[in-house]
Design an enzyme around this catalytic site. Structure first.
Site, PDB file in Angstrom:
ATOM      1  N   TYR A  53       0.824  -1.210   0.000  1.00 37.14           N
ATOM      2  CA  TYR A  53       0.000   0.000   0.000  1.00 37.14           C
ATOM      3  C   TYR A  53       0.856   1.256   0.000  1.00 37.14           C
ATOM      4  CZ  TYR A  53      -4.048  -2.892   1.322  1.00 37.14           C
ATOM      5  OH  TYR A  53      -5.054  -3.825   1.378  1.00 37.14           O
ATOM      6  N   GLY A 237     -17.871  -2.118  -2.551  1.00 35.81           N
ATOM      7  CA  GLY A 237     -17.630  -2.451  -3.946  1.00 35.81           C
ATOM      8  C   GLY A 237     -16.897  -1.374  -4.721  1.00 35.81           C
ATOM      9  N   PHE A 238     -15.765  -0.895  -4.149  1.00 37.84           N
ATOM     10  CA  PHE A 238     -14.971   0.161  -4.799  1.00 37.84           C
ATOM     11  C   PHE A 238     -15.802   1.411  -5.051  1.00 37.84           C
ATOM     12  CE2 PHE A 238     -10.637  -0.213  -6.932  1.00 37.84           C
ATOM     13  CZ  PHE A 238     -10.081  -0.899  -5.877  1.00 37.84           C
ATOM     14  N   GLY A 239     -16.812   1.626  -4.209  1.00 38.24           N
ATOM     15  CA  GLY A 239     -17.635   2.826  -4.318  1.00 38.24           C
ATOM     16  C   GLY A 239     -18.876   2.649  -5.157  1.00 38.24           C
ATOM     17  N   THR A 242     -22.126   2.900  -3.201  1.00 42.89           N
ATOM     18  CA  THR A 242     -22.489   4.160  -2.530  1.00 42.89           C
ATOM     19  C   THR A 242     -23.491   4.963  -3.341  1.00 42.89           C
ATOM     20  OG1 THR A 242     -20.757   5.502  -3.582  1.00 42.89           O
ATOM     21  CG2 THR A 242     -20.160   4.295  -1.572  1.00 42.89           C
TER      22      THR A 242
END
Length: 347
Positions: A53, A237-239, A242
């Site tokens: 990361y 889910g990776f945005g 949202t």
């Protein structure tokens, strides 16, 4: 915030875990420290990182997330109050700057990775050390089918465990876990540990969200019967879950600022259609899409802790506040109906 035992370990972790893959890329050190402060103030004691990361992995930023965490721990003196988790990278042709891409999970690589992480984190020990992805051939990160023709040489799991055992005995790591692992892998790690008297995995960190419920296809029973705790990642889910990309396809986020090739599974037409239906369902029931997606994960019996990540404090606040949201039986039935129509599009 409630703390529960993580698998068979002696670690007691909060139901929410702060993910740090944005630290050093989408978030500056000051912003990252603000997130750590806020999460800690709200009662979160579990922090997850990785040697690779931030994401997207780049040679220029590799290790920055761990360094930022280490600086925060030194500044605040909170080390003894935190359950600190990080991970070793497996082989990946696209990440050739970590040990020259000779990242089979063997003794020399594990020891080098642990020592480097300890230095960046400014600590003497890691509470939970995880294998980020297997060194053997296994479908991960959007691959669905196992391909026997892709077999490659790799370190035997018993040898990986033996190397980790030495580091446990030296006090550098306390407990071990796997990530992006398969049912066979979990069973093999447990079998070899029991046969050889080696450390037993406490946890598995796999993707789980409304668009990817693959964990329910066998891993849930294995982990229940063997008491391996699931640390669920990508609950939004990776945005996609949202609703921000539903409202504005060019909204600022990973799916627009990262190359499309980075996470194509979240851009599949079926994933976009499923996300649209989940977003509409949440709003029709008086919830934000993020609240519903997170409350789904928080309420699953097989999840010990859910990794939440954010680029803004307001997002982090919403993620934590969703812990109080209860989904009605009717809403759960409606979620399951969408899942039946479009099953695991984000796997």
């Amino acid at each position: 915030m409630q703390k529960i035992p993580l698998g068979t370990s002696k670690l007691r972790v909060t139901k929410l875990c702060l993910g740090t893959m944005t630290f050093g890329e989408q978030n500056s050190e000051a912003e990252s420290h603000s997130q750590l402060d806020y999460a800690f103030e709200r009662g979160i004691n579990f922090i997850d990182s990785s040697e690779v990361y931030p994401v997207i992995p780049r040679a220029e930023t590799q290790g920055a997330s761990e360094r930022i965490i280490g600086n925060w721990l030194k500044k605040t003196g909170n080390r003894s109050k935190i359950v600190l988790a990080t991970k070793i990278s497996g082989p990946a042709r696209s990440i050739n700057w970590i040990r020259g891409n000779k990242n089979d999970v063997n003794e020399s690589n594990i020891r080098a990775a642990v020592d480097s992480s300890l230095q960046r984190l400014q600590t003497d020990y890691i509470d939970l050390y995880q294998i980020h992805w297997p060194s053997r051939n296994v479908p991960i990160f959007g691959q669905i089918e196992f391909n026997p023709e892709a077999e490659r040489p790799c370190t035997a799991i018993e040898d990986t465990l033996a190397a980790l055992d030495q580091l446990v005995k030296e006090g550098k790591i306390r407990h071990i876990g796997v990530s992006n692992e398969s049912p066979w892998g979990v069973c093999e790690f447990i079998k070899q540990a029991e046969m050889k008297g080696l450390p037993r995995i406490a946890s598995i960190q796999n993707a789980y969200h409304l668009g990817n419920r693959h964990f329910e296809s066998g891993l849930d029973e294995i982990c229940f019967r063997e008491n391996v705790g699931l640390i669920a990642y990508s609950p939004l889910g990776f945005g996609q879950l949202t609703g921000k990309y539903f409202d504005n396809p060019q909204a600022q986020g990973r799916l627009t600022i990262f190359p499309a090739s980075w996470s194509p599974r979240f851009l599949r037409p079926t994933m976009i259609e499923a996300a649209k239906r989940y977003v509409e369902l949440a709003r029709d029931n008086g919830l934000s899409p993020a609240q519903m997606a997170l409350a789904w994960c928080y309420s699953r019996w097989f999840i010990d802790s859910t990794i939440i990540g954010a680029t803004q404090i307001s997002q982090l606040q919403e993620n934590i506040d969703a812990l109080t949201v209860e989904l009605s039986d009717e809403l759960i039935d409606a979620i399951n109906a969408i899942h039946s129509d479009i099953t695991n599009p984000g796997q």
